[in-house]
Design an enzyme around this catalytic site. Structure first.
Site, PDB file in Angstrom:
ATOM      1  N   LYS A  79      10.256   6.399  12.790  1.00 54.65           N
ATOM      2  CA  LYS A  79       9.517   5.291  12.171  1.00 54.65           C
ATOM      3  C   LYS A  79      10.257   3.977  12.439  1.00 54.65           C
ATOM      4  O   LYS A  79      11.493   3.935  12.384  1.00 54.65           O
ATOM      5  CB  LYS A  79       9.378   5.541  10.667  1.00 54.65           C
ATOM      6  N   SER A 154       2.723   4.622   4.515  1.00 53.77           N
ATOM      7  CA  SER A 154       3.011   3.709   5.601  1.00 53.77           C
ATOM      8  C   SER A 154       3.544   4.410   6.849  1.00 53.77           C
ATOM      9  O   SER A 154       3.619   3.801   7.895  1.00 53.77           O
ATOM     10  CB  SER A 154       4.026   2.675   5.132  1.00 53.77           C
ATOM     11  N   SER A 178       4.738   7.560   1.102  1.00 50.11           N
ATOM     12  CA  SER A 178       4.494   7.158   2.493  1.00 50.11           C
ATOM     13  C   SER A 178       4.803   8.212   3.548  1.00 50.11           C
ATOM     14  O   SER A 178       4.497   8.003   4.727  1.00 50.11           O
ATOM     15  CB  SER A 178       5.269   5.882   2.815  1.00 50.11           C
TER      16      SER A 178
END
Lengths: 485, 95
Positions: A79, A154, A178
């Protein structure tokens, strides 16, 4: 036949017996990205040359007979809020468009030590703020099961990349759900470890008391592998926990006879889609057949979790994001004014709307006259939410419910209404507030879209969480189903 | 309690953000909606409840005072938008 059908442990054996090379695995990943990422948009930065060079080095290492790390040769995505030395890290924000980290986050260093191959950096909501991945400054990720729908946020890029078969595993971060919510929407396994189990050093902070890094994988066993590699005390993180790290793989016995499951009535009540509720009840039946017993319980302060979370997380975010001022890194907009003008112009240009909204909310909640009514009050309610879990765990081994109240929604359908968007996280947020571990695993489909089952455990009891998840997975095949791209 | 555009302008100044008139109007409406929702916490009795700032039982620790290498000047300035003579360059602070 695609190499993506194999688990990490199987690939490990195949590498050892020379049925496949690290370079071949890496090429499989890169060619999948070339084929599907135009549609999915999971990647922000590809590390093509670096990955190929690392793969060649690892193939040489294999040939030399040197010892191999736990994730030897496994192509991974990271990420983009986890810093990677020399590899652009943007947090999906215009603010950090050209940011080149000068050090590795501890988890990135641990992946390297475990001999994984970093394929690239994954798309996300800007600074990890969002539940749909529509807040990326570089454009939304699309759900591999239906390209018109969101992948969740996210860590939407991390979940979508694993679901689409672009990488063999990915790292995400989970502040209010997330990792788990996108795992649920994309039909993969997403684990949020206990707060403090995995170092946050080098994770660009959103809400420091809630953020935790964890793996997104195709199977529970893969999740245990990755957790084994990244968990552990880190002196560079003042919030890192000094605890012994168990052997997570040996916990995957398949045996859950006599296991006591609590099912909060608040997790199956109003607001949860009927199809999601039915799917979760069917999953509980499977666990019952395996010898577990479940009972309905109450977590009475669940209804206060979203309000508590948004006050605390926004307050911490407003403080953490104060460092983005256009002086030491990132965007600088200098229109000839003074230093204060430079701050204002750089921040106004660099941040997107959702980030500004949360900075505003947090600044307000922390401002003079409102601190007690909002921030301090939320901290006290956080105590009550944690006490709810403590009470339930006196009698039960795990808490189980849906991960999200619905399946993935259509792109653009909730962007005008932030409060509705925030309420999507109602079932994941309490776990972050209490700091305990939870995993989301695929447990079925509703109208062709994946549904996630959330298994929540006591603090530092990832072994039980993974054991239950693995036992369920062994008796179903939802995790083997793949989207057609 | 209701947030006005004036409140939003004040908070934006504290947060070092310039907002357009459209953003001010939008945030006024949205912050009102979110804070109205957050008002539900005020109805909860938290008398005597200790606030949780942190879920772990952490305490401050001091590391040994050992000399070690820090970032080089080049590394520290690598991402600087503007630098001069080995320092971050900013607009004049004093007139």
């Amino acid at each position: 036949m695609s190499l993506f059908q194999y688990r990490l442990s199987e690939l490990h054996n195949m590498l050892h017996s020379a049925q496949v090379s690290v370079s071949e695995l890496t090429e499989e990943s890169l060619s999948a990205i070339a084929r599907v990422d135009g549609d999915v948009h999971a990647f922000l930065t590809l590390n093509e040359e670096g990955a190929r060079a690392a793969a060649r080095e690892l193939d040489d290492k294999l040939a030399s007979g040197a010892s191999r790390g736990l994730l030897f040769g496994m192509p991974a995505g990271i990420k983009d809020n986890i810093v990677t030395k020399g590899l652009r890290t943007t947090c999906a924000s215009r603010f950090l468009d050209n940011y080149q980290p000068i050090y590795d986050a501890t988890v990135a260093a641990k992946l390297r030590q475990a001999d994984a191959v970093t394929i690239g950096k994954l798309n996300m909501d800007e600074f990890a703020m969002g539940g749909s991945n529509e807040n990326s400054a570089y454009g939304a990720v699309r759900n591999p099961w239906d390209l018109e729908r969101v992948p969740g946020g996210s860590s939407g890029g991390s979940a979508a990349a694993v679901a689409a078969g672009e990488v063999f595993f990915a790292l995400g971060s989970d502040t209010g759900g997330s990792i788990r919510q996108p795992a649920s929407y994309c039909g993969v396994v997403g684990l949020k470890p206990t707060y403090g189990l995995v170092s946050r050093y080098g994770l660009v902070a959103f809400a420091s008391s809630l953020d935790q890094i964890g793996p997104l994988t195709r199977t529970v066993e893969d999740s245990a592998y990755v957790l084994q590699a990244i968990a552990g005390y880190d002196a560079q993180d003042s919030t890192s926990a000094k605890v012994d790290i168990p052997d997570y793989l040996s916990a995957l016995t398949g045996d859950i006879k006599g296991l006591r499951i609590a099912v909060p009535k608040e997790y199956l009540g109003e607001g949860v889609d009927a199809s999601v509720r039915e799917t979760v009840l069917s999953a509980l039946k499977v666990l019952e057949e395996l010898g577990a017993v479940w009972e309905e319980v109450s977590l009475p302060h669940t209804e206060y979790a979203v309000a508590t979370y948004y006050l605390l997380a926004s307050s911490e975010a407003s403080s953490n994001l104060a460092r983005f001022d256009g002086v030491r890194y990132g965007v600088r907009v200098d229109e000839g004014g003074n230093l204060l003008d430079l701050y204002h112009n750089s921040r106004s240009h660099g941040f997107g709307l959702e980030v500004k909204r949360r900075i505003m909310l947090g600044t307000y909640a922390l401002s003079s006259g409102y601190y007690d009514a909002y921030y301090l009050k939320a901290q006290k309610v956080r105590t009550l939410i944690k006490q709810d879990f403590d009470e339930v765990f006196k009698k039960y081994d795990v808490v189980i419910g849906p991960t999200a109240p619905t399946t993935a929604f259509k792109l653009g359908s909730q962007t005008e209404d932030p409060l509705t968007m925030y309420l999507n996280d109602i079932l994941t947020i309490p776990v972050n507030l209490a700091g305990i571990p939870a995993v989301s695993i695929p447990c079925g489909f509703a109208e062709g879209l994946p549904v996630g089952l959330q298994i929540i455990g006591k603090e530092f009891d990832e072994s039980t969480v993974l054991r239950v998840a693995h036992a369920y997975e062994q008796h179903t095949d939802y995790h083997k189903q793949r989207p057609q791209l | 309690m209701s947030i006005t555009v004036k409140d939003v302008q004040h908070v934006a100044r504290l947060a070092r953000l310039h907002l357009s008139p459209e953003e001010e109007a939008m945030f006024t409406e949205q912050m009102n909606s979110i804070l109205q929702y957050a008002e539900k916490l005020s109805g909860l009795d938290t008398e005597g409840v200790q606030p949780t700032t942190h879920v772990l039982h952490v305490s401050n620790v001091m590391r040994e005072d050992v000399v070690k290498e820090s970032l080089s000047l080049e590394e520290a300035l690598l991402n600087a938008p503007e630098e001069e003579d080995g320092q971050f360059k900013v607009p004049a602070v004093l007139e």
